[in-house]
Design a protein around this motif. Structure first.
Motif, PDB file in Angstrom:
ATOM      1  N   ASN A 282       0.851  -1.178   0.000  1.00 44.41           N
ATOM      2  CA  ASN A 282       0.000   0.000   0.000  1.00 44.41           C
ATOM      3  C   ASN A 282       0.891   1.234   0.000  1.00 44.41           C
ATOM      4  OD1 ASN A 282       0.351   1.237   2.732  1.00 44.41           O
ATOM      5  ND2 ASN A 282      -0.446  -0.716   3.437  1.00 44.41           N
ATOM      6  N   LEU A 283       0.323   2.352  -0.401  1.00 46.82           N
ATOM      7  CA  LEU A 283       1.062   3.611  -0.445  1.00 46.82           C
ATOM      8  C   LEU A 283       0.865   4.446   0.811  1.00 46.82           C
ATOM      9  CD1 LEU A 283       0.093   4.686  -4.078  1.00 46.82           C
ATOM     10  CD2 LEU A 283       2.269   3.713  -3.323  1.00 46.82           C
ATOM     11  N   SER A 284      -0.194   4.175   1.539  1.00 50.55           N
ATOM     12  CA  SER A 284      -0.592   5.059   2.625  1.00 50.55           C
ATOM     13  C   SER A 284      -0.038   4.685   3.990  1.00 50.55           C
ATOM     14  CB  SER A 284      -2.112   5.107   2.695  1.00 50.55           C
ATOM     15  OG  SER A 284      -2.637   3.802   2.807  1.00 50.55           O
ATOM     16  N   GLY A 285       0.428   3.475   4.165  1.00 51.00           N
ATOM     17  CA  GLY A 285       0.868   3.014   5.478  1.00 51.00           C
ATOM     18  C   GLY A 285       1.891   3.896   6.174  1.00 51.00           C
ATOM     19  N   PRO A 286       2.998   4.239   5.517  1.00 47.54           N
ATOM     20  CA  PRO A 286       3.984   5.095   6.178  1.00 47.54           C
ATOM     21  C   PRO A 286       3.410   6.464   6.569  1.00 47.54           C
ATOM     22  CG  PRO A 286       4.975   3.981   4.306  1.00 47.54           C
ATOM     23  CD  PRO A 286       3.495   3.705   4.242  1.00 47.54           C
ATOM     24  N   ASN A 287       2.507   6.998   5.760  1.00 46.98           N
ATOM     25  CA  ASN A 287       1.889   8.290   6.080  1.00 46.98           C
ATOM     26  C   ASN A 287       0.927   8.169   7.249  1.00 46.98           C
ATOM     27  OD1 ASN A 287       3.310   9.523   4.003  1.00 46.98           O
ATOM     28  ND2 ASN A 287       1.693   9.142   2.519  1.00 46.98           N
ATOM     29  N   ILE A 288       0.250   7.032   7.364  1.00 42.11           N
ATOM     30  CA  ILE A 288      -0.640   6.796   8.510  1.00 42.11           C
ATOM     31  C   ILE A 288       0.195   6.737   9.786  1.00 42.11           C
ATOM     32  CG2 ILE A 288      -2.149   5.083   9.603  1.00 42.11           C
ATOM     33  CD1 ILE A 288      -3.211   4.492   6.737  1.00 42.11           C
ATOM     34  N   ARG A 289       1.317   6.036   9.722  1.00 43.48           N
ATOM     35  CA  ARG A 289       2.210   5.968  10.897  1.00 43.48           C
ATOM     36  C   ARG A 289       2.692   7.356  11.296  1.00 43.48           C
ATOM     37  NH1 ARG A 289       5.667   2.924  13.949  1.00 43.48           N
ATOM     38  NH2 ARG A 289       7.714   3.804  14.333  1.00 43.48           N
ATOM     39  N   GLN A 290       3.114   8.133  10.319  1.00 44.51           N
ATOM     40  CA  GLN A 290       3.607   9.481  10.597  1.00 44.51           C
ATOM     41  C   GLN A 290       2.519  10.327  11.246  1.00 44.51           C
ATOM     42  OE1 GLN A 290       4.940  11.521   7.089  1.00 44.51           O
ATOM     43  NE2 GLN A 290       5.858  13.183   8.252  1.00 44.51           N
TER      44      GLN A 290
ATOM     45  N   ALA B 261       2.452  11.899  15.003  1.00 42.84           N
ATOM     46  CA  ALA B 261       2.451  13.359  15.049  1.00 42.84           C
ATOM     47  C   ALA B 261       1.362  13.908  15.970  1.00 42.84           C
ATOM     48  CB  ALA B 261       2.275  13.929  13.643  1.00 42.84           C
ATOM     49  N   ARG B 262       0.425  13.052  16.378  1.00 45.01           N
ATOM     50  CA  ARG B 262      -0.638  13.494  17.286  1.00 45.01           C
ATOM     51  C   ARG B 262      -0.040  13.946  18.612  1.00 45.01           C
ATOM     52  NH1 ARG B 262      -5.840  12.617  17.377  1.00 45.01           N
ATOM     53  NH2 ARG B 262      -5.728  12.149  19.576  1.00 45.01           N
ATOM     54  N   ASP B 263      -0.746  14.861  19.261  1.00 47.86           N
ATOM     55  CA  ASP B 263      -0.320  15.296  20.587  1.00 47.86           C
ATOM     56  C   ASP B 263      -1.473  15.082  21.547  1.00 47.86           C
ATOM     57  OD1 ASP B 263       1.274  16.354  22.580  1.00 47.86           O
ATOM     58  OD2 ASP B 263       0.665  18.411  22.146  1.00 47.86           O
ATOM     59  N   PRO B 264      -1.426  14.099  22.418  1.00 48.17           N
ATOM     60  CA  PRO B 264      -0.342  13.136  22.634  1.00 48.17           C
ATOM     61  C   PRO B 264      -0.353  12.044  21.556  1.00 48.17           C
ATOM     62  CG  PRO B 264      -2.142  12.645  24.120  1.00 48.17           C
ATOM     63  CD  PRO B 264      -2.531  13.890  23.363  1.00 48.17           C
ATOM     64  N   GLN B 265       0.801  11.433  21.365  1.00 48.20           N
ATOM     65  CA  GLN B 265       0.922  10.347  20.387  1.00 48.20           C
ATOM     66  C   GLN B 265       0.000   9.206  20.763  1.00 48.20           C
ATOM     67  OE1 GLN B 265       4.928   8.930  20.139  1.00 48.20           O
ATOM     68  NE2 GLN B 265       5.621  10.647  18.901  1.00 48.20           N
ATOM     69  N   TRP B 266      -0.517   8.546  19.733  1.00 46.18           N
ATOM     70  CA  TRP B 266      -1.314   7.343  19.952  1.00 46.18           C
ATOM     71  C   TRP B 266      -0.451   6.116  19.682  1.00 46.18           C
ATOM     72  CZ3 TRP B 266      -6.594   8.178  17.058  1.00 46.18           C
ATOM     73  CH2 TRP B 266      -7.494   8.790  17.931  1.00 46.18           C
ATOM     74  N   SER B 267      -0.646   5.106  20.478  1.00 47.14           N
ATOM     75  CA  SER B 267      -0.046   3.807  20.171  1.00 47.14           C
ATOM     76  C   SER B 267      -0.930   3.146  19.116  1.00 47.14           C
ATOM     77  CB  SER B 267       0.024   2.942  21.429  1.00 47.14           C
ATOM     78  OG  SER B 267      -1.288   2.595  21.843  1.00 47.14           O
ATOM     79  N   GLN B 268      -0.444   2.069  18.559  1.00 47.26           N
ATOM     80  CA  GLN B 268      -1.259   1.321  17.600  1.00 47.26           C
ATOM     81  C   GLN B 268      -2.497   0.756  18.280  1.00 47.26           C
ATOM     82  OE1 GLN B 268       1.929  -1.204  16.298  1.00 47.26           O
ATOM     83  NE2 GLN B 268       2.362   0.088  14.522  1.00 47.26           N
ATOM     84  N   GLU B 269      -2.384   0.391  19.541  1.00 50.31           N
ATOM     85  CA  GLU B 269      -3.542  -0.108  20.293  1.00 50.31           C
ATOM     86  C   GLU B 269      -4.589   0.984  20.470  1.00 50.31           C
ATOM     87  OE1 GLU B 269      -0.352  -0.500  21.354  1.00 50.31           O
ATOM     88  OE2 GLU B 269      -0.087  -2.659  21.140  1.00 50.31           O
ATOM     89  N   GLU B 270      -4.147   2.199  20.750  1.00 52.39           N
ATOM     90  CA  GLU B 270      -5.084   3.318  20.919  1.00 52.39           C
ATOM     91  C   GLU B 270      -5.777   3.668  19.605  1.00 52.39           C
ATOM     92  OE1 GLU B 270      -3.121   5.806  24.606  1.00 52.39           O
ATOM     93  OE2 GLU B 270      -2.100   5.834  22.662  1.00 52.39           O
TER      94      GLU B 270
ATOM     95  N   ALA C 164      -4.035  -4.040  16.611  1.00 51.97           N
ATOM     96  CA  ALA C 164      -2.759  -3.334  16.603  1.00 51.97           C
ATOM     97  C   ALA C 164      -1.772  -4.022  15.659  1.00 51.97           C
ATOM     98  CB  ALA C 164      -2.187  -3.259  18.011  1.00 51.97           C
ATOM     99  N   THR C 165      -1.843  -5.337  15.591  1.00 47.67           N
ATOM    100  CA  THR C 165      -0.975  -6.085  14.674  1.00 47.67           C
ATOM    101  C   THR C 165      -1.304  -5.740  13.227  1.00 47.67           C
ATOM    102  OG1 THR C 165      -0.794  -7.887  16.266  1.00 47.67           O
ATOM    103  CG2 THR C 165      -0.233  -8.400  13.978  1.00 47.67           C
ATOM    104  N   THR C 166      -2.580  -5.642  12.914  1.00 49.79           N
ATOM    105  CA  THR C 166      -3.003  -5.285  11.560  1.00 49.79           C
ATOM    106  C   THR C 166      -2.547  -3.877  11.224  1.00 49.79           C
ATOM    107  OG1 THR C 166      -4.894  -6.767  11.652  1.00 49.79           O
ATOM    108  CG2 THR C 166      -4.999  -4.987  10.045  1.00 49.79           C
ATOM    109  N   ILE C 167      -2.713  -2.948  12.155  1.00 52.50           N
ATOM    110  CA  ILE C 167      -2.270  -1.573  11.924  1.00 52.50           C
ATOM    111  C   ILE C 167      -0.761  -1.536  11.712  1.00 52.50           C
ATOM    112  CG2 ILE C 167      -2.001   0.693  13.027  1.00 52.50           C
ATOM    113  CD1 ILE C 167      -4.838   0.237  14.194  1.00 52.50           C
TER     114      ILE C 167
END
Length: 101
Positions: free
Chosen positions: A27-35, A39-48, A63-66
């Motif tokens: 996919n093209l969007s995954g790295p941008n989703i992670r970024q 970048a959220r304040d406060p940062q979210w974990s994959q679980e959140e 969280a594993t899928t994310i």
């Protein structure tokens, strides 16, 4: 010594699925989703992020899928992209690096 046979990833009744070539993601969007998640304040974990998507849309993304989506090891359905963008407050065109007209 014989080389180990690589699984074909085909299942009865289904067409073979693309596994992606080495160095090319699914996919093209995954790295941008992670970024955006980091970048959220406060940062979210994959679980959140997973919990927020489940609460708002009733969509189960573990969280594993994310993690796999963010590493571009898993393809992403359009409705999953829509939910992730909505929860993160993003525009899908920005995530895909697509120009808007």
């Amino acid at each position: 010594m014989a080389q180990a046979k690589r699984p074909t990833r085909t299942f009865e009744g289904r067409k073979p699925q693309a596994l992606g070539r080495a160095g090319h993601g699914m996919n093209l969007s995954g790295p941008n989703i992670r970024q955006a998640r980091l970048a959220r304040d406060p940062q979210w974990s994959q679980e959140e992020l997973s919990a927020a998507v489940a609460q708002r849309f009733g969509l189960e993304l573990s969280a594993t899928t994310i993690s796999k989506i963010e590493r571009a090891e898993r393809s992403l359905y359009d409705f999953e992209l829509r939910a992730l963008c909505a929860v993160l407050g993003l525009d899908a065109n920005d995530i895909l690096n697509m120009p808007t007209t």
